[in-house]
Design a protein around this motif. Structure first.
Motif, PDB file in Angstrom:
ATOM      1  N   HIS A   2       2.997  84.191   7.568  1.00  0.00           N
ATOM      2  CA  HIS A   2       2.617  83.371   6.788  1.00  0.00           C
ATOM      3  C   HIS A   2       2.951  82.485   6.869  1.00  0.00           C
ATOM      4  N   GLU A   3       3.512  81.926   8.166  1.00  0.00           N
ATOM      5  CA  GLU A   3       4.308  80.431   8.368  1.00  0.00           C
ATOM      6  C   GLU A   3       1.850  80.017   8.267  1.00  0.00           C
ATOM      7  N   ILE A   6       1.391  78.548   5.103  1.00  0.00           N
ATOM      8  CA  ILE A   6       2.036  77.608   4.837  1.00  0.00           C
ATOM      9  C   ILE A   6       2.208  75.939   5.645  1.00  0.00           C
ATOM     10  N   ALA A   7       1.229  76.332   6.921  1.00  0.00           N
ATOM     11  CA  ALA A   7       0.869  75.204   7.138  1.00  0.00           C
ATOM     12  C   ALA A   7      -0.385  74.138   7.575  1.00  0.00           C
ATOM     13  N   VAL A   8      -1.267  75.261   6.657  1.00  0.00           N
ATOM     14  CA  VAL A   8      -2.527  75.208   6.234  1.00  0.00           C
ATOM     15  C   VAL A   8      -2.307  74.461   4.940  1.00  0.00           C
ATOM     16  N   PHE A  46       4.534  76.523  15.466  1.00  0.00           N
ATOM     17  CA  PHE A  46       3.109  76.752  16.304  1.00  0.00           C
ATOM     18  C   PHE A  46       1.604  77.021  15.406  1.00  0.00           C
ATOM     19  N   SER A  47       1.996  77.588  14.225  1.00  0.00           N
ATOM     20  CA  SER A  47       1.069  77.233  13.067  1.00  0.00           C
ATOM     21  C   SER A  47       0.447  76.385  12.574  1.00  0.00           C
ATOM     22  N   LEU A  48       1.529  75.308  12.751  1.00  0.00           N
ATOM     23  CA  LEU A  48       1.567  73.744  12.258  1.00  0.00           C
ATOM     24  C   LEU A  48       0.283  73.221  13.875  1.00  0.00           C
ATOM     25  N   GLU A  49       0.547  73.487  14.553  1.00  0.00           N
ATOM     26  CA  GLU A  49      -0.294  73.550  16.258  1.00  0.00           C
ATOM     27  C   GLU A  49      -1.720  73.541  15.616  1.00  0.00           C
ATOM     28  N   ALA A  50      -2.207  74.939  15.994  1.00  0.00           N
ATOM     29  CA  ALA A  50      -2.857  75.084  15.122  1.00  0.00           C
ATOM     30  C   ALA A  50      -3.755  74.363  13.523  1.00  0.00           C
ATOM     31  N   LEU A  57      -4.301  65.077  10.928  1.00  0.00           N
ATOM     32  CA  LEU A  57      -3.338  64.658  11.636  1.00  0.00           C
ATOM     33  C   LEU A  57      -3.456  65.411  12.714  1.00  0.00           C
ATOM     34  N   GLU A  58      -3.945  65.545  13.540  1.00  0.00           N
ATOM     35  CA  GLU A  58      -4.117  65.726  14.610  1.00  0.00           C
ATOM     36  C   GLU A  58      -2.836  64.827  15.695  1.00  0.00           C
TER      37      GLU A  58
END
Lengths: 113, 267
Positions: A2-3, A6-8, A46-50, A57-58
């Motif tokens: 689910h991370e 959440i990151a999205v 890891f998810s935020l990176e993607a 925000l890159e």
């Protein structure tokens, strides 16, 4: 995992705030994550990176603040530190904690340009 | 393609279908909230760096939508149950038998959540209840937005029972409120009795724990009392029903629970 969703959502919250302020670049994002929030830190990173790829925000610095878990015993009202949802009270031994801190999952602020 | 979130990557959008319907392209939304794409470039050569305080709960949008669902269910006097478990605990079988046994007495509407296939929706349709299938694609849980859309498609009747069968997963669905009246966690005796300790978030957030497949107890080392103790350690308020969908043992207790939860005044 689910991370990822959440990151999205984190990216969505930050971009919509930045967009309202007519900002073009997010330089830094500050996120508060409770120890008992149910989020695995490594998976979120890891998810935020993607999730930031191709967004404003890159290249933002990601400042993840971990909030320690704290519980209040529902029997004797003692407050104590905990890293789990069911740690017994160190005073009376009852296992019925009210988690009073550590479930945070919050976008605190962004620095924009 | 939405540059701000990257959500149009293939497989990110859930597919919501009734049995017999074909999949088709869906419109682009973000949990029902639209945002604008009006960023523009500055080229005046000096910095405008500034800090914006947000202080927004990441799950806030889901929670808000869940509350809208909850209000809708309350207004229509619908009992909405969120059924969660690991894969293979017998959620769909429990629903099938419940619909067959109680379908004349109670009105059931079902939302089936799975990553792929219409299999469960077809089984439920066969059992005799209106159903929509939500295929989450790569998603590991249902969220309030998916349920909101599925409920509209399902045209849930006033005074009915809406059973939402979540994706089989004891981790991720725990964090996502769907607007349900009660959360029902199902475990089976073929699993370890320490499941509640291993997945405390799910057991902590549930109201009722169904322990299924009790007909297999004579062949297993599963300690029913220990399982209950573990679950109560995580959630002292948790109620329990032990049953076997296969033999029907204990199903009457589940039906009583359903009846009294749907119509508290008649209890």
């Amino acid at each position: 995992m689910h991370e990822f969703s959440i990151a999205v959502d984190i990216v969505d919250i930050a971009t919509s705030t930045a967009s309202k302020e007519s900002a073009t670049v997010v330089k830094e994002i500050e996120i508060e994550i409770g120890q008992l929030s149910g989020v695995v830190m490594e998976a979120l990173e890891f998810s935020l990176e993607a999730a930031v790829k191709g967004t404003i925000l890159e290249n933002a610095r990601r400042n993840l603040i971990i909030v320690a878990g704290k519980a209040r015993c529902t029997q004797c009202l003692t407050e104590y530190d905990t890293d789990s949802l069911f740690k017994s009270c160190p005073e009376c031994g009852t296992c019925a904690p009210d988690v009073i801190q550590g479930r945070e999952l919050r976008v605190k602020s962004i620095i924009v340009e | 393609m939405c540059d701000s979130c990257g959500c149009s990557q293939p497989g990110k959008e859930p597919i919501i279908l009734k049995p017999g319907e074909e999949s088709h392209h869906h419109t682009h939304t973000h949990d029902g909230v639209e945002h604008t794409h009006d960023f523009h470039d500055h080229d005046h050569g000096h910095s405008h760096e500034r800090k914006l305080d947000i202080e927004q709960d990441v799950l806030g949008r889901n929670n808000l939508l869940a509350e809208r669902n909850r209000g809708y269910f309350e207004a229509k006097d619908v009992l909405a149950l969120n059924l969660v478990s690991s894969p293979g605990s017998g959620k769909t079988s429990l629903l099938e038998r419940t619909i067959k046994d109680q379908g004349k007495k109670l009105s059931f509407f079902i939302i089936e959540g799975d990553q792929q296939t219409m299999n469960d929706a077809n089984r439920i349709k066969e059992a005799g209840a209106p159903v929509v299938q939500v295929n989450t694609g790569e998603g590991c849980h249902l969220d309030a937005d998916m349920v909101n859309k599925a409920v509209k498609k399902l045209e849930v009747e006033d005074g009915s029972i809406l059973m939402i069968e979540n994706v089989g997963n004891l981790v991720c669905p725990a964090m996502f409120d769907l607007g349900e009246s009660s959360r029902v966690v199902i475990m089976s005796v073929t699993e370890g009795e320490d499941k509640p300790l291993k997945y405390p978030y799910m057991f902590k957030s549930s109201d009722l724990c169904i322990i299924n497949k009790t007909d297999l107890l004579p062949y297993l080392d599963f300690d029913l009392k220990q399982a209950r103790n573990y679950a109560q350690q995580v959630n002292p308020e948790l109620e329990f029903i032990e049953l076997s969908v296969k033999t029907g043992e204990g199903m009457d207790i589940w039906y009583d629970w359903l009846g009294k939860t749907a119509n508290p005044s008649q209890a």
